[in-house]
Design a protein around this motif. Structure first.
Motif, PDB file in Angstrom:
ATOM      1  N   HIS A  12      -1.909  -3.816   1.593  1.00 23.39           N
ATOM      2  CA  HIS A  12      -0.727  -3.029   1.958  1.00 23.39           C
ATOM      3  C   HIS A  12      -0.881  -1.632   1.352  1.00 23.39           C
ATOM      4  O   HIS A  12      -1.220  -1.503   0.186  1.00 23.39           O
ATOM      5  CB  HIS A  12       0.540  -3.704   1.428  1.00 23.39           C
ATOM      6  CG  HIS A  12       1.782  -3.169   2.064  1.00 23.39           C
ATOM      7  ND1 HIS A  12       2.361  -1.986   1.676  1.00 23.39           N
ATOM      8  CD2 HIS A  12       2.550  -3.664   3.062  1.00 23.39           C
ATOM      9  CE1 HIS A  12       3.440  -1.777   2.404  1.00 23.39           C
ATOM     10  NE2 HIS A  12       3.578  -2.783   3.262  1.00 23.39           N
ATOM     11  N   SER A  14       1.266   0.503   0.424  1.00 24.52           N
ATOM     12  CA  SER A  14       2.289   0.928  -0.537  1.00 24.52           C
ATOM     13  C   SER A  14       2.935  -0.309  -1.171  1.00 24.52           C
ATOM     14  O   SER A  14       3.946  -0.822  -0.685  1.00 24.52           O
ATOM     15  CB  SER A  14       3.347   1.782   0.168  1.00 24.52           C
ATOM     16  OG  SER A  14       4.311   2.215  -0.770  1.00 24.52           O
ATOM     17  N   GLN A  16       4.738  -0.651  -3.599  1.00 18.62           N
ATOM     18  CA  GLN A  16       6.116  -0.479  -4.063  1.00 18.62           C
ATOM     19  C   GLN A  16       7.129  -0.932  -3.012  1.00 18.62           C
ATOM     20  O   GLN A  16       8.305  -1.105  -3.308  1.00 18.62           O
ATOM     21  CB  GLN A  16       6.384   0.969  -4.463  1.00 18.62           C
ATOM     22  CG  GLN A  16       6.464   1.931  -3.305  1.00 18.62           C
ATOM     23  CD  GLN A  16       6.772   3.349  -3.764  1.00 18.62           C
ATOM     24  OE1 GLN A  16       6.977   3.595  -4.948  1.00 18.62           O
ATOM     25  NE2 GLN A  16       6.784   4.272  -2.826  1.00 18.62           N
ATOM     26  N   ASP A  17       6.681  -1.132  -1.766  1.00 17.44           N
ATOM     27  CA  ASP A  17       7.569  -1.597  -0.704  1.00 17.44           C
ATOM     28  C   ASP A  17       7.702  -3.127  -0.674  1.00 17.44           C
ATOM     29  O   ASP A  17       8.485  -3.654   0.116  1.00 17.44           O
ATOM     30  CB  ASP A  17       7.046  -1.155   0.672  1.00 17.44           C
ATOM     31  CG  ASP A  17       7.049   0.358   0.825  1.00 17.44           C
ATOM     32  OD1 ASP A  17       7.803   1.027   0.097  1.00 17.44           O
ATOM     33  OD2 ASP A  17       6.279   0.849   1.675  1.00 17.44           O
ATOM     34  N   ASN A  35       8.768  -4.158  -5.908  1.00 19.84           N
ATOM     35  CA  ASN A  35       8.714  -2.697  -5.858  1.00 19.84           C
ATOM     36  C   ASN A  35       7.851  -2.093  -6.966  1.00 19.84           C
ATOM     37  O   ASN A  35       8.227  -1.103  -7.587  1.00 19.84           O
ATOM     38  CB  ASN A  35      10.138  -2.119  -5.908  1.00 19.84           C
ATOM     39  CG  ASN A  35      11.029  -2.733  -4.853  1.00 19.84           C
ATOM     40  OD1 ASN A  35      11.912  -3.516  -5.189  1.00 19.84           O
ATOM     41  ND2 ASN A  35      10.800  -2.422  -3.608  1.00 19.84           N
ATOM     42  N   ASP A  39       2.891   4.396  -5.141  1.00 14.84           N
ATOM     43  CA  ASP A  39       2.329   4.515  -3.795  1.00 14.84           C
ATOM     44  C   ASP A  39       0.925   3.927  -3.709  1.00 14.84           C
ATOM     45  O   ASP A  39       0.196   4.183  -2.760  1.00 14.84           O
ATOM     46  CB  ASP A  39       2.284   5.989  -3.350  1.00 14.84           C
ATOM     47  CG  ASP A  39       3.493   6.346  -2.509  1.00 14.84           C
ATOM     48  OD1 ASP A  39       4.137   5.419  -1.991  1.00 14.84           O
ATOM     49  OD2 ASP A  39       3.788   7.551  -2.389  1.00 14.84           O
ATOM     50  N   ASN A  91       8.581  -6.937   3.093  1.00 16.82           N
ATOM     51  CA  ASN A  91       8.210  -5.529   3.171  1.00 16.82           C
ATOM     52  C   ASN A  91       9.496  -4.741   3.385  1.00 16.82           C
ATOM     53  O   ASN A  91      10.152  -4.863   4.419  1.00 16.82           O
ATOM     54  CB  ASN A  91       7.239  -5.310   4.333  1.00 16.82           C
ATOM     55  CG  ASN A  91       6.731  -3.886   4.404  1.00 16.82           C
ATOM     56  OD1 ASN A  91       7.145  -3.026   3.647  1.00 16.82           O
ATOM     57  ND2 ASN A  91       5.818  -3.643   5.335  1.00 16.82           N
ATOM     58  N   MET A  92       9.871  -3.934   2.405  1.00 15.34           N
ATOM     59  CA  MET A  92      11.142  -3.206   2.440  1.00 15.34           C
ATOM     60  C   MET A  92      11.074  -1.917   3.270  1.00 15.34           C
ATOM     61  O   MET A  92      12.080  -1.251   3.440  1.00 15.34           O
ATOM     62  CB  MET A  92      11.589  -2.861   1.016  1.00 15.34           C
ATOM     63  CG  MET A  92      11.819  -4.079   0.133  1.00 15.34           C
ATOM     64  SD  MET A  92      13.086  -5.190   0.775  1.00 15.34           S
ATOM     65  CE  MET A  92      14.535  -4.188   0.529  1.00 15.34           C
ATOM     66  N   SER A  93       9.901  -1.580   3.815  1.00 11.84           N
ATOM     67  CA  SER A  93       9.756  -0.342   4.572  1.00 11.84           C
ATOM     68  C   SER A  93       9.283  -0.644   5.991  1.00 11.84           C
ATOM     69  O   SER A  93       8.306  -1.353   6.194  1.00 11.84           O
ATOM     70  CB  SER A  93       8.749   0.583   3.891  1.00 11.84           C
ATOM     71  OG  SER A  93       8.480   1.697   4.713  1.00 11.84           O
ATOM     72  N   ALA A  94       9.975  -0.060   6.959  1.00 10.45           N
ATOM     73  CA  ALA A  94       9.558  -0.211   8.359  1.00 10.45           C
ATOM     74  C   ALA A  94       8.413   0.732   8.710  1.00 10.45           C
ATOM     75  O   ALA A  94       7.731   0.556   9.715  1.00 10.45           O
ATOM     76  CB  ALA A  94      10.746   0.049   9.284  1.00 10.45           C
ATOM     77  N   GLN A  95       8.169   1.751   7.857  1.00 11.99           N
ATOM     78  CA  GLN A  95       7.141   2.748   8.149  1.00 11.99           C
ATOM     79  C   GLN A  95       5.730   2.269   7.749  1.00 11.99           C
ATOM     80  O   GLN A  95       4.745   2.796   8.256  1.00 11.99           O
ATOM     81  CB  GLN A  95       7.430   4.070   7.420  1.00 11.99           C
ATOM     82  CG  GLN A  95       8.527   4.896   8.046  1.00 11.99           C
ATOM     83  CD  GLN A  95       9.913   4.325   7.740  1.00 11.99           C
ATOM     84  OE1 GLN A  95      10.132   3.796   6.670  1.00 11.99           O
ATOM     85  NE2 GLN A  95      10.822   4.434   8.695  1.00 11.99           N
ATOM     86  N   THR A  96       5.620   1.347   6.831  1.00 12.70           N
ATOM     87  CA  THR A  96       4.293   0.882   6.399  1.00 12.70           C
ATOM     88  C   THR A  96       4.135  -0.599   6.706  1.00 12.70           C
ATOM     89  O   THR A  96       5.072  -1.381   6.546  1.00 12.70           O
ATOM     90  CB  THR A  96       4.085   1.095   4.880  1.00 12.70           C
ATOM     91  OG1 THR A  96       5.093   0.392   4.168  1.00 12.70           O
ATOM     92  CG2 THR A  96       4.116   2.568   4.525  1.00 12.70           C
TER      93      THR A  96
END
Length: 184
Positions: A12, A14, A16-17, A35, A39, A91-96
């Protein structure tokens, strides 16, 4: 069970996500990491253990080696390990996006026996022996190993029986041994 170690492999970009936890067959959940890693990227052969010296929350990615998890894995001690263990990765981020590779568990424990588990009535007969020995007993296991030693303690023969009934019965062919006294 005396302790649990969890090893994960996650690619992954990132870390932290990510939030990663493990849930026992009894439904008890322990947070492994949440988290962490700023990065940085990846969990590569990352083991979580209560015996670790470094905490995952103070380390930086990529995470490789053994870390103290954020939760307490010792809550699994003295629990039955049989059943489904569930690793949850959020995964807390939809961008990664990343890829979960695998995970493994190291479940260690000591099975305890009571005196009742150690006692069983054994019957061995064929007197005088013609080389065939009849053995019968109530077994506490579905696997039995019978080992024959001479009086000097030397291994003379070994027999393994798997997946048998609790009332164990067999005939041992000892005709290849010289006539003597043996320990079973």
């Amino acid at each position: 069970m005396s302790f649990v170690n969890v090893t994960i492999n996650i690619n992954h970009p990132s870390t932290q996500d990510l939030i990663v936890s493990i849930t026992s067959p009894q439904g008890i959940e322990v947070l492994l990491t949440s988290n962490n890693g700023d990065d940085g990227d990846n969990y590569v052969n990352t083991t979580f253990s209560q015996d670790a010296q470094n905490t995952v929350s103070e380390a930086s990615a990529p995470f490789t080696g053994t870390y103290l998890p954020e939760g307490d894995l010792s809550v699994f001690n003295n629990q039955n390990s049989l059943g489904d263990w569930v690793l949850t990765v959020i995964n807390m981020s939809a961008q990664t996006v990343g890829e979960f590779e695998n995970f493994s568990l190291e479940l260690c424990g000591v099975e305890t026996l009571s005196l009742n588990d150690l006692y069983f009535e054994t019957s061995i007969w064929s007197n005088p022996s013609n080389g065939i020995l009849n053995v019968s007993f109530d077994s506490v296991s579905s696997e039995t190993k019978i080992i024959i030693f001479d009086l000097k303690g030397r291994l003379m023969n070994s027999f393994e029986f798997k997946q048998h009934e609790s009332q164990f019965k067999t005939k041992l062919d000892l005709r290849t041994l010289n006539k003597s006294v043996y320990i079973l």
